[in-house]
Motif scaffolding. Sequence first.
Motif, PDB file in Angstrom:
ATOM      1  N   GLY A  51       0.836  -1.188   0.000  1.00 51.09           N
ATOM      2  CA  GLY A  51       0.000   0.000   0.000  1.00 51.09           C
ATOM      3  C   GLY A  51       0.874   1.242   0.000  1.00 51.09           C
ATOM      4  O   GLY A  51       1.847   1.318   0.768  1.00 51.09           O
ATOM      5  N   PHE A  52       0.559   2.184  -0.865  1.00 46.01           N
ATOM      6  CA  PHE A  52       1.275   3.459  -0.865  1.00 46.01           C
ATOM      7  C   PHE A  52       0.490   4.454  -1.704  1.00 46.01           C
ATOM      8  O   PHE A  52      -0.310   4.079  -2.569  1.00 46.01           O
ATOM      9  N   GLY A  53       0.705   5.726  -1.444  1.00 48.09           N
ATOM     10  CA  GLY A  53       0.099   6.776  -2.246  1.00 48.09           C
ATOM     11  C   GLY A  53      -1.421   6.750  -2.206  1.00 48.09           C
ATOM     12  O   GLY A  53      -2.039   6.575  -1.150  1.00 48.09           O
ATOM     13  N   THR A  54      -2.009   6.895  -3.368  1.00 49.07           N
ATOM     14  CA  THR A  54      -3.462   6.914  -3.484  1.00 49.07           C
ATOM     15  C   THR A  54      -3.997   5.501  -3.742  1.00 49.07           C
ATOM     16  O   THR A  54      -3.238   4.565  -4.020  1.00 49.07           O
ATOM     17  N   ALA A  55      -5.312   5.370  -3.693  1.00 51.65           N
ATOM     18  CA  ALA A  55      -5.935   4.087  -3.990  1.00 51.65           C
ATOM     19  C   ALA A  55      -5.617   3.640  -5.414  1.00 51.65           C
ATOM     20  O   ALA A  55      -5.438   2.448  -5.679  1.00 51.65           O
ATOM     21  N   GLU A  56      -5.502   4.583  -6.342  1.00 45.33           N
ATOM     22  CA  GLU A  56      -5.153   4.238  -7.728  1.00 45.33           C
ATOM     23  C   GLU A  56      -3.751   3.635  -7.793  1.00 45.33           C
ATOM     24  O   GLU A  56      -3.522   2.635  -8.488  1.00 45.33           O
ATOM     25  N   ASP A  57      -2.792   4.250  -7.064  1.00 42.48           N
ATOM     26  CA  ASP A  57      -1.421   3.745  -7.059  1.00 42.48           C
ATOM     27  C   ASP A  57      -1.372   2.307  -6.545  1.00 42.48           C
ATOM     28  O   ASP A  57      -0.709   1.434  -7.119  1.00 42.48           O
ATOM     29  N   THR A  58      -2.057   2.057  -5.447  1.00 42.91           N
ATOM     30  CA  THR A  58      -1.996   0.740  -4.818  1.00 42.91           C
ATOM     31  C   THR A  58      -2.781  -0.295  -5.610  1.00 42.91           C
ATOM     32  O   THR A  58      -2.388  -1.459  -5.678  1.00 42.91           O
ATOM     33  N   ASN A  59      -3.874   0.104  -6.228  1.00 36.63           N
ATOM     34  CA  ASN A  59      -4.624  -0.806  -7.098  1.00 36.63           C
ATOM     35  C   ASN A  59      -3.723  -1.340  -8.219  1.00 36.63           C
ATOM     36  O   ASN A  59      -3.752  -2.539  -8.543  1.00 36.63           O
ATOM     37  N   GLU A  60      -2.895  -0.476  -8.756  1.00 31.37           N
ATOM     38  CA  GLU A  60      -1.956  -0.891  -9.803  1.00 31.37           C
ATOM     39  C   GLU A  60      -0.945  -1.895  -9.250  1.00 31.37           C
ATOM     40  O   GLU A  60      -0.626  -2.895  -9.894  1.00 31.37           O
ATOM     41  N   ARG A  61      -0.451  -1.677  -8.031  1.00 28.21           N
ATOM     42  CA  ARG A  61       0.498  -2.606  -7.408  1.00 28.21           C
ATOM     43  C   ARG A  61      -0.172  -3.954  -7.138  1.00 28.21           C
ATOM     44  O   ARG A  61       0.437  -5.011  -7.336  1.00 28.21           O
ATOM     45  N   TYR A  62      -1.423  -3.936  -6.665  1.00 26.98           N
ATOM     46  CA  TYR A  62      -2.136  -5.196  -6.401  1.00 26.98           C
ATOM     47  C   TYR A  62      -2.271  -6.024  -7.682  1.00 26.98           C
ATOM     48  O   TYR A  62      -2.069  -7.243  -7.670  1.00 26.98           O
ATOM     49  N   LYS A  63      -2.615  -5.374  -8.766  1.00 26.38           N
ATOM     50  CA  LYS A  63      -2.768  -6.102 -10.023  1.00 26.38           C
ATOM     51  C   LYS A  63      -1.424  -6.678 -10.480  1.00 26.38           C
ATOM     52  O   LYS A  63      -1.361  -7.790 -11.009  1.00 26.38           O
ATOM     53  N   ASP A 109      -1.882   4.178   5.247  1.00 29.70           N
ATOM     54  CA  ASP A 109      -0.991   5.252   5.704  1.00 29.70           C
ATOM     55  C   ASP A 109      -1.330   5.641   7.141  1.00 29.70           C
ATOM     56  O   ASP A 109      -2.336   5.198   7.716  1.00 29.70           O
ATOM     57  N   PHE A 110      -0.455   6.448   7.748  1.00 25.42           N
ATOM     58  CA  PHE A 110      -0.621   6.733   9.171  1.00 25.42           C
ATOM     59  C   PHE A 110      -1.900   7.504   9.489  1.00 25.42           C
ATOM     60  O   PHE A 110      -2.565   7.198  10.486  1.00 25.42           O
ATOM     61  N   PRO A 111      -2.300   8.495   8.688  1.00 28.21           N
ATOM     62  CA  PRO A 111      -3.592   9.146   8.979  1.00 28.21           C
ATOM     63  C   PRO A 111      -4.750   8.158   9.022  1.00 28.21           C
ATOM     64  O   PRO A 111      -5.600   8.209   9.921  1.00 28.21           O
ATOM     65  N   GLU A 168       1.775  13.386   5.659  1.00 27.39           N
ATOM     66  CA  GLU A 168       1.812  11.942   5.903  1.00 27.39           C
ATOM     67  C   GLU A 168       0.919  11.151   4.950  1.00 27.39           C
ATOM     68  O   GLU A 168       0.904   9.918   5.006  1.00 27.39           O
ATOM     69  N   VAL A 169       0.211  11.817   4.080  1.00 33.56           N
ATOM     70  CA  VAL A 169      -0.757  11.130   3.220  1.00 33.56           C
ATOM     71  C   VAL A 169      -0.041  10.229   2.211  1.00 33.56           C
ATOM     72  O   VAL A 169       0.799  10.688   1.430  1.00 33.56           O
ATOM     73  N   GLY A 170      -0.359   8.940   2.270  1.00 35.33           N
ATOM     74  CA  GLY A 170       0.194   7.989   1.319  1.00 35.33           C
ATOM     75  C   GLY A 170       1.648   7.628   1.527  1.00 35.33           C
ATOM     76  O   GLY A 170       2.225   6.890   0.729  1.00 35.33           O
ATOM     77  N   LYS A 171       2.264   8.091   2.604  1.00 34.17           N
ATOM     78  CA  LYS A 171       3.703   7.901   2.770  1.00 34.17           C
ATOM     79  C   LYS A 171       4.074   6.492   3.221  1.00 34.17           C
ATOM     80  O   LYS A 171       5.020   5.899   2.715  1.00 34.17           O
ATOM     81  N   CYS A 172       3.366   5.950   4.203  1.00 33.41           N
ATOM     82  CA  CYS A 172       3.742   4.626   4.720  1.00 33.41           C
ATOM     83  C   CYS A 172       2.682   3.573   4.387  1.00 33.41           C
ATOM     84  O   CYS A 172       2.697   2.476   4.928  1.00 33.41           O
ATOM     85  N   VAL A 226      -1.403   3.146   1.950  1.00 31.34           N
ATOM     86  CA  VAL A 226      -2.386   3.772   1.077  1.00 31.34           C
ATOM     87  C   VAL A 226      -3.361   4.625   1.893  1.00 31.34           C
ATOM     88  O   VAL A 226      -3.729   4.273   3.009  1.00 31.34           O
ATOM     89  N   ALA A 227      -3.771   5.733   1.317  1.00 26.83           N
ATOM     90  CA  ALA A 227      -4.722   6.646   1.962  1.00 26.83           C
ATOM     91  C   ALA A 227      -6.152   6.229   1.618  1.00 26.83           C
ATOM     92  O   ALA A 227      -6.531   6.215   0.445  1.00 26.83           O
ATOM     93  N   ILE A 228      -6.930   5.888   2.654  1.00 26.99           N
ATOM     94  CA  ILE A 228      -8.334   5.496   2.471  1.00 26.99           C
ATOM     95  C   ILE A 228      -9.184   6.320   3.432  1.00 26.99           C
ATOM     96  O   ILE A 228      -9.102   6.142   4.643  1.00 26.99           O
ATOM     97  N   SER A 229     -10.003   7.216   2.877  1.00 28.44           N
ATOM     98  CA  SER A 229     -10.799   8.111   3.716  1.00 28.44           C
ATOM     99  C   SER A 229     -12.296   7.911   3.584  1.00 28.44           C
ATOM    100  O   SER A 229     -13.058   8.536   4.322  1.00 28.44           O
ATOM    101  N   SER A 230     -12.726   7.042   2.661  1.00 27.59           N
ATOM    102  CA  SER A 230     -14.160   6.832   2.483  1.00 27.59           C
ATOM    103  C   SER A 230     -14.392   5.604   1.624  1.00 27.59           C
ATOM    104  O   SER A 230     -13.444   5.009   1.074  1.00 27.59           O
ATOM    105  N   LEU A 231     -15.646   5.243   1.465  1.00 26.63           N
ATOM    106  CA  LEU A 231     -16.029   4.157   0.572  1.00 26.63           C
ATOM    107  C   LEU A 231     -15.515   4.413  -0.841  1.00 26.63           C
ATOM    108  O   LEU A 231     -15.104   3.482  -1.544  1.00 26.63           O
TER     109      LEU A 231
END
Length: 520
Positions: free
Chosen positions: A52-64, A79-81, A96-100, A102-107
């Motif tokens: 997990g890192f960055g935005t949901a789009e970034d991590t979705n690409e890594r998962y695939k 991520d920490f937040p 701190e967003v997306g640093k450690c 993935v950032a997930i703030s909602s559905l």
Amino acid sequence: MSIERKPVYTSDDLAEFDAARQLGTAGSFPFTRGIHDTMYRGRLWTMRQFAGFGTAEDTNERYKFLLEHGQTGLSVAFDFPTLMGYDSDHPRSEGEVGKCGVAISSLADMETLFDGIPLDQVSTSMTINGPAAMLFCFYVAAAERQGVPIAKLRGTVQNDILKEYMAQHAWVYPAEPALKIIVDMFEWCAEHTPLWNTISISGYHIREAGATAAQELAFTLANGFTYVERGIARGLDVDSFASRLSFFWDIHNDFFEEIAKLRAARRIWARHMRDRYGAKNPRSWMMRFHSQTAGVTLTAQQPLNNIVRVAYQALAAVLGGTQSLHTNSLDETLALPTEQAVQVALRTQQILAYETGVPGVIDPLGGSYYIESLTDQLEREAEALFAEIQSLGGVVRGIEAGWFQRQIARSASEQQRDVEDGKSVIVGVNDFVASEDHPVEILKVSGEAEDSQKAKMKALRARRDDGLVKSRLEALRVAAQTDQNVIGPMLDCARAYCTLFEIRSALESVYGAYREPVFF
């Protein structure tokens, strides 16, 4: 406080060993040799790389990428937040967003994270604790958006708040309401998501904070017993939820000790669940667990050495009978792992699974004078620590008094002193030191992730139904005030695109926030 080892072990060390009672066979009580009668001959462990890192789009690409390269389960690093229950646009999230993770703030973020990944065909683990129930609700709602029946969802949410107070410190609410939410999940999931593991009782973070193997074993199991006791106190039949409890162990460098630790853990859990808590279903006696190689053992110096450390640790996890495994990447002391480093970590598991022949024999070290003696010794040390915890008034009282925190800190200090004195050798750090290290490529997460998240949060708030958001949050507050199960109302909040911090705040207005006392 490490265990003393003899130079050689003989049959004399097992003079009182009862093979039928203490060893048995795989798939049968007390499960010392494994929880399945065929173990890896029937099915390999799940290869579940933590990512997990960055935005949901970034991590979705890594998962695939990982799924395309043979990974068989997903594991979400937040991520920490997010770990603390803050939205990406909250002032405390700045920088701190997306640093450690993935950032997930909602559905909306959760939908993006799993876009194109059918949630009825993968098993997903989510490493989050304080706001665990909220992220679980986002996941359930995302599955509903995909048209997946939620009864088919498979995976785990860590949800282990007790070890947060002991070791990791990613909490939100005080202990009692936090435990209440966890039992709410036991109750709700037993009815609605029966294949979902409602908690992953984690020794990993206790060990990473400095605990010994015996302390990791005892403190983690004591936490597990506490969750069982809270479920029973709610009036739940122990067999209605115990089979969905899972564990998470740290796998360190002391090869044989780690194998013995896992074997002892299964035996202790089975005995206590059957004889102490009265579970009648053999599935409630079975300890299912995930393992991860030890992040704290990786070094920034000579980072390629970490590939070797991870390989030995992975072998110990498999010989100890793990059900799923994450192998750390060589660069994790420097940054979040690159795709190449993750691929090497995954290939480590695949070589172990398909080239070594290790999965072909069940518990191959069973009956070893050394392994059986070490397993017994760790079990005795754990039982002694259980008695000490009981004398303190239990786990929650021990946390409130700072006893666990001081025990872990003392062990960490002793380990560090041994390294500094040269009693413990760390290759490349305090011995076999190179004049210069070969640099490795590292992954850098730019500030664009934070900007992107803020823009998406603004757009989400503009398009959602504010009246529905307010009514759902109020219904959640009322449920908390009237001591109802909060998972249903929380899921309704997720469906209405209430944000993570809005849900956190609604409950915080009732439960308050945890403030750690000063123990040192």
